[in-house]
Write a protein that holds these residues in place. Structure first.
Motif, PDB file in Angstrom:
ATOM      1  N   ARG A 259      -2.227  82.870  49.272  1.00 16.56           N
ATOM      2  CA  ARG A 259      -2.051  82.987  47.814  1.00 16.56           C
ATOM      3  C   ARG A 259      -3.318  82.645  47.054  1.00 16.56           C
ATOM      4  O   ARG A 259      -3.620  83.247  46.014  1.00 16.56           O
ATOM      5  CB  ARG A 259      -0.916  82.049  47.381  1.00 16.56           C
ATOM      6  CG  ARG A 259      -0.645  82.011  45.889  1.00 16.56           C
ATOM      7  CD  ARG A 259       0.432  80.987  45.560  1.00 16.56           C
ATOM      8  NE  ARG A 259       0.005  79.649  45.912  1.00 16.56           N
ATOM      9  CZ  ARG A 259      -0.672  78.843  45.096  1.00 16.56           C
ATOM     10  NH1 ARG A 259      -1.016  79.260  43.887  1.00 16.56           N
ATOM     11  NH2 ARG A 259      -1.023  77.639  45.480  1.00 16.56           N
ATOM     12  N   LEU A 260      -4.088  81.672  47.548  1.00 20.64           N
ATOM     13  CA  LEU A 260      -5.238  81.171  46.802  1.00 20.64           C
ATOM     14  C   LEU A 260      -6.525  81.951  47.066  1.00 20.64           C
ATOM     15  O   LEU A 260      -7.564  81.611  46.511  1.00 20.64           O
ATOM     16  CB  LEU A 260      -5.455  79.692  47.133  1.00 20.64           C
ATOM     17  CG  LEU A 260      -4.342  78.750  46.658  1.00 20.64           C
ATOM     18  CD1 LEU A 260      -4.616  77.325  47.109  1.00 20.64           C
ATOM     19  CD2 LEU A 260      -4.199  78.807  45.140  1.00 20.64           C
ATOM     20  N   GLU A 277       0.349  89.535  50.450  1.00 21.92           N
ATOM     21  CA  GLU A 277       0.178  88.116  50.146  1.00 21.92           C
ATOM     22  C   GLU A 277       1.184  87.297  50.940  1.00 21.92           C
ATOM     23  O   GLU A 277       2.377  87.576  50.938  1.00 21.92           O
ATOM     24  CB  GLU A 277       0.373  87.849  48.655  1.00 21.92           C
ATOM     25  CG  GLU A 277       0.197  86.377  48.304  1.00 21.92           C
ATOM     26  CD  GLU A 277       0.409  86.094  46.826  1.00 21.92           C
ATOM     27  OE1 GLU A 277       1.067  85.097  46.501  1.00 21.92           O
ATOM     28  OE2 GLU A 277      -0.082  86.886  45.998  1.00 21.92           O
ATOM     29  N   THR A 278       0.685  86.291  51.623  1.00 25.08           N
ATOM     30  CA  THR A 278       1.544  85.386  52.391  1.00 25.08           C
ATOM     31  C   THR A 278       1.469  84.020  51.721  1.00 25.08           C
ATOM     32  O   THR A 278       0.969  83.057  52.289  1.00 25.08           O
ATOM     33  CB  THR A 278       1.091  85.296  53.852  1.00 25.08           C
ATOM     34  OG1 THR A 278      -0.272  84.860  53.894  1.00 25.08           O
ATOM     35  CG2 THR A 278       1.198  86.646  54.521  1.00 25.08           C
ATOM     36  N   GLY A 279       1.907  83.967  50.480  1.00 27.71           N
ATOM     37  CA  GLY A 279       1.732  82.771  49.662  1.00 27.71           C
ATOM     38  C   GLY A 279       2.516  81.595  50.173  1.00 27.71           C
ATOM     39  O   GLY A 279       3.724  81.672  50.380  1.00 27.71           O
ATOM     40  N   HIS A 285       7.739  77.632  49.699  1.00 29.34           N
ATOM     41  CA  HIS A 285       7.158  78.471  50.757  1.00 29.34           C
ATOM     42  C   HIS A 285       7.645  79.898  50.549  1.00 29.34           C
ATOM     43  O   HIS A 285       8.798  80.219  50.799  1.00 29.34           O
ATOM     44  CB  HIS A 285       7.578  77.955  52.135  1.00 29.34           C
ATOM     45  CG  HIS A 285       6.990  76.611  52.443  1.00 29.34           C
ATOM     46  ND1 HIS A 285       5.785  76.442  53.083  1.00 29.34           N
ATOM     47  CD2 HIS A 285       7.450  75.368  52.158  1.00 29.34           C
ATOM     48  CE1 HIS A 285       5.514  75.155  53.208  1.00 29.34           C
ATOM     49  NE2 HIS A 285       6.509  74.484  52.653  1.00 29.34           N
ATOM     50  N   HIS A 286       6.778  80.737  50.041  1.00 30.93           N
ATOM     51  CA  HIS A 286       7.147  82.130  49.819  1.00 30.93           C
ATOM     52  C   HIS A 286       7.258  82.873  51.151  1.00 30.93           C
ATOM     53  O   HIS A 286       8.110  83.728  51.322  1.00 30.93           O
ATOM     54  CB  HIS A 286       6.120  82.801  48.908  1.00 30.93           C
ATOM     55  CG  HIS A 286       5.973  82.131  47.575  1.00 30.93           C
ATOM     56  ND1 HIS A 286       6.973  82.110  46.647  1.00 30.93           N
ATOM     57  CD2 HIS A 286       4.936  81.454  47.030  1.00 30.93           C
ATOM     58  CE1 HIS A 286       6.566  81.451  45.568  1.00 30.93           C
ATOM     59  NE2 HIS A 286       5.341  81.043  45.780  1.00 30.93           N
ATOM     60  N   THR A 287       6.367  82.572  52.075  1.00 21.99           N
ATOM     61  CA  THR A 287       6.396  83.182  53.395  1.00 21.99           C
ATOM     62  C   THR A 287       6.240  82.072  54.422  1.00 21.99           C
ATOM     63  O   THR A 287       5.256  81.333  54.389  1.00 21.99           O
ATOM     64  CB  THR A 287       5.235  84.195  53.563  1.00 21.99           C
ATOM     65  OG1 THR A 287       5.237  85.097  52.454  1.00 21.99           O
ATOM     66  CG2 THR A 287       5.377  84.967  54.852  1.00 21.99           C
ATOM     67  N   THR A 288       7.198  81.938  55.304  1.00 20.87           N
ATOM     68  CA  THR A 288       7.105  80.884  56.308  1.00 20.87           C
ATOM     69  C   THR A 288       6.054  81.232  57.342  1.00 20.87           C
ATOM     70  O   THR A 288       5.656  82.395  57.490  1.00 20.87           O
ATOM     71  CB  THR A 288       8.454  80.684  57.009  1.00 20.87           C
ATOM     72  OG1 THR A 288       8.749  81.853  57.776  1.00 20.87           O
ATOM     73  CG2 THR A 288       9.574  80.424  56.007  1.00 20.87           C
ATOM     74  N   GLN A 289       5.620  80.221  58.085  1.00 20.34           N
ATOM     75  CA  GLN A 289       4.640  80.462  59.132  1.00 20.34           C
ATOM     76  C   GLN A 289       5.195  81.408  60.188  1.00 20.34           C
ATOM     77  O   GLN A 289       4.480  82.271  60.710  1.00 20.34           O
ATOM     78  CB  GLN A 289       4.218  79.135  59.779  1.00 20.34           C
ATOM     79  CG  GLN A 289       3.050  79.254  60.731  1.00 20.34           C
ATOM     80  CD  GLN A 289       1.779  79.741  60.045  1.00 20.34           C
ATOM     81  OE1 GLN A 289       1.430  79.284  58.960  1.00 20.34           O
ATOM     82  NE2 GLN A 289       1.104  80.706  60.655  1.00 20.34           N
ATOM     83  N   GLU A 290       6.481  81.287  60.483  1.00 20.97           N
ATOM     84  CA  GLU A 290       7.099  82.185  61.464  1.00 20.97           C
ATOM     85  C   GLU A 290       7.080  83.630  60.976  1.00 20.97           C
ATOM     86  O   GLU A 290       6.868  84.569  61.756  1.00 20.97           O
ATOM     87  CB  GLU A 290       8.537  81.747  61.745  1.00 20.97           C
ATOM     88  CG  GLU A 290       8.660  80.429  62.510  1.00 20.97           C
ATOM     89  CD  GLU A 290       8.280  79.211  61.671  1.00 20.97           C
ATOM     90  OE1 GLU A 290       8.347  79.321  60.416  1.00 20.97           O
ATOM     91  OE2 GLU A 290       7.899  78.175  62.247  1.00 20.97           O
ATOM     92  N   LEU A 309      -6.425  86.553  56.497  1.00 17.57           N
ATOM     93  CA  LEU A 309      -7.442  85.976  55.626  1.00 17.57           C
ATOM     94  C   LEU A 309      -6.948  84.650  55.063  1.00 17.57           C
ATOM     95  O   LEU A 309      -5.981  84.608  54.305  1.00 17.57           O
ATOM     96  CB  LEU A 309      -7.769  86.957  54.501  1.00 17.57           C
ATOM     97  CG  LEU A 309      -8.949  86.628  53.601  1.00 17.57           C
ATOM     98  CD1 LEU A 309     -10.254  86.590  54.398  1.00 17.57           C
ATOM     99  CD2 LEU A 309      -9.055  87.645  52.469  1.00 17.57           C
ATOM    100  N   LYS A 310      -7.637  83.580  55.434  1.00 20.75           N
ATOM    101  CA  LYS A 310      -7.194  82.238  55.097  1.00 20.75           C
ATOM    102  C   LYS A 310      -8.249  81.539  54.253  1.00 20.75           C
ATOM    103  O   LYS A 310      -9.444  81.619  54.532  1.00 20.75           O
ATOM    104  CB  LYS A 310      -6.930  81.427  56.376  1.00 20.75           C
ATOM    105  CG  LYS A 310      -6.000  82.140  57.358  1.00 20.75           C
ATOM    106  CD  LYS A 310      -5.989  81.486  58.714  1.00 20.75           C
ATOM    107  CE  LYS A 310      -5.154  80.231  58.725  1.00 20.75           C
ATOM    108  NZ  LYS A 310      -3.717  80.507  58.525  1.00 20.75           N
ATOM    109  N   GLY A 311      -7.806  80.827  53.224  1.00 20.94           N
ATOM    110  CA  GLY A 311      -8.744  80.069  52.405  1.00 20.94           C
ATOM    111  C   GLY A 311      -9.486  79.038  53.228  1.00 20.94           C
ATOM    112  O   GLY A 311      -8.943  78.454  54.161  1.00 20.94           O
ATOM    113  N   GLY A 312     -10.754  78.807  52.902  1.00 20.64           N
ATOM    114  CA  GLY A 312     -11.550  77.834  53.634  1.00 20.64           C
ATOM    115  C   GLY A 312     -11.835  78.310  55.039  1.00 20.64           C
ATOM    116  O   GLY A 312     -12.262  79.441  55.262  1.00 20.64           O
TER     117      GLY A 312
END
Length: 494
Positions: A259-260, A277-279, A285-290, A309-312
């Protein structure tokens, strides 16, 4: 009017790659500029003849080694006989025009360095991944611009593309025999070059690369295999993306992004890539890790290149390890492209050195997004002096974090900094002390993404800041009330 415009407009040049092996090229001038022109001619296998009053050091070395011939100290028109090209690298305007006129009369292509009006061909700026080459030309009107474009392309192209091109050249006939249909052959090569196998081939010896390509060719009739790139997007400034991250965004079919991740970073991706988007946000939790795992699996099994694509950085509180474990368990090819993590980038953009000989000799990076994670931290170690704490956390946990540190011996007057939207145009840096930390965040209504830094180094933000607005502090009156009321600022341990 049209004639005037056509004279003023830069020429539209015909791009041409010349095979100069064994062919004669005349170079007039052998100083530093002449040497820069001679070197790529020799690399292309040309027979270089030099006409110059004196030889520079590099040109002299080529002549002594027999790579080039020094024909004369003064140009004569007969020197052009049998030449395919002539390059003029002198600052003598009369000589430059004489050579250009004689070359035109003999229909020999001529380049007068930095004088486009006298030149019948231009030497382009070159991105060299031999045998793959990219030439950039501005028609002689803006060579600096051409060099700038070359520099940008240089950053985007792997150094291993040359060996990869040579490998495909060696295998060209066998690939044609195995895949005689043009569309099938092109599709297979396209998937090969875009997939993880291309990276592997670049790193292998010739024998290993041949064996690997043989296996890939034997499997060419099978359904295409997708793969996943776990990519760090950095803290937000698109200029902090790594070159490899930009390459993968340009190649992606599917982008599963946090999301960020800002729009400016996503704008660097291939235009027709599908963005999902996997916010995930603290508390919601809009989208769980699973679900993210299943999305990666679903699209990779469809033969697509998925960029997660992950922040940081994916491996600093980014669950990148969990995602790799899932992909490996399901037989999906993957790679990791590191990113600049928030602790490094946000501190740098706030002018805060994470370590400093006078203040901190160690750095601890911790996360404290919820009560459960707070309970697992080694508070005794975190409360030690002369270290910097970089805390990835939700701003709602600041009161508890302050209390635990003070209870375990960290001074209430320890300087702190909160960096909101670090490295982005809207960055804010808030500075204060540990005892006023929650009030500082509440006063300025700090929201995620925010990084907390604790330690004496944060006091340097006031003098070393360079990006965005100067650091903000609590108003004097509120800070005084907070410091005078220990119970309200940080409750004593029960």
């Amino acid at each position: 009017m049209s004639q005037i415009l056509s004279q003023e407009a830069p020429p539209r040049l015909f791009p041409l790659f010349a095979d100069l092996r064994g062919r004669r090229v005349l170079v007039v001038g052998a100083g530093s500029v002449g040497a820069r022109k001679i070197e790529p001619l020799l690399m292309a296998g040309a027979r270089v003849d030099i006409v110059a009053q004196a030889l520079g050091e590099r040109a002299q070395g080529w002549v002594l080694s027999g790579q080039a011939q020094w024909r004369s100290t003064a140009f004569e028109p007969r020197h052009l006989e049998g030449a395919w090209l002539v390059v003029v690298a002198t600052n003598d305007e009369v000589l430059n025009r004489l050579v250009a006129d004689e070359a035109e009369r003999r229909q020999v292509l001529c380049n007068v360095v930095d004088v486009s009006r006298l030149s019948s061909f231009q030497s382009p700026a070159v991105v060299d991944r031999a045998p793959l080459q990219i030439a950039i030309s501005s028609g002689g009107t803006a060579p600096v611009l051409a060099r700038m474009v070359r520099e940008q392309i240089e950053r985007l192209l792997d150094d291993g593309l040359g060996p990869l091109a040579s490998l495909l050249h060696r295998w060209r006939d066998r690939i044609r025999q195995h895949l005689p249909e043009l569309s099938a052959r092109r599709g297979w090569i396209d998937r090969l070059l875009r997939g993880p196998l291309a990276r592997r081939l670049q790193a292998l010896s010739t024998e290993q690369a041949d064996a690997t390509l043989e296996s890939a060719l034997q499997a060419a009739q099978q359904a295409p295999r997708g793969w996943v790139s776990i990519v760090g997007a950095g803290p937000g400034d698109p200029g902090l993306l790594t070159v490899q991250a930009v390459r993968r965004l340009q190649q992606a079919d599917i982008i599963l992004h946090d999301r960020l991740v800002p729009a400016a970073v996503l704008a660097m991706a291939r235009r027709d890539a599908e963005r999902i988007e996997t916010g995930k946000q603290a508390g919601t939790h809009h989208t769980t890790q699973e679900q993210i795992h299943q999305l990666m699996l679903e699209h990779a099994r469809e033969g697509k290149h998925v960029v997660r694509l992950k922040g940081g950085d994916p491996f600093v509180f980014g669950r990148g390890g969990e995602e790799l474990e899932f992909l490996r368990a399901h037989g999906i090819d993957y790679e990791v492209v590191p990113g600049i993590t928030a602790a490094l980038a946000c501190a740098a953009y706030a002018g805060i050195p994470l370590t400093h000989r006078d203040h901190a000799q160690s750095l601890r990076i911790v996360t404290a997004h919820c009560r459960d994670s707070l309970d697992t931290l080694d508070w005794q170690a975190l409360a030690l002096e002369r270290q910097t704490l970089a805390v990835y956390m939700g701003v709602q946990g600041l009161s508890t974090f302050r209390q635990r540190l003070i209870e375990h011996g960290r001074a209430a007057t320890t300087p702190v900094a909160l960096i909101e939207n670090g490295s982005r145009p809207e960055q804010r840096v808030l500075v204060g002390s540990l005892q006023t930390l929650p009030e500082l965040a509440a006063h300025y209504q700090v929201v995620s993404p925010a990084l907390l830094l604790i330690g004496e180094v944060t006091s340097l933000a006031a003098s070393l800041h360079w990006f965005g607005q100067p650091p903000l502090q609590l108003p004097d009156a509120e800070r005084a009330r907070c410091e005078a009321s220990m119970e309200r600022c940080w409750p004593a341990a029960a």
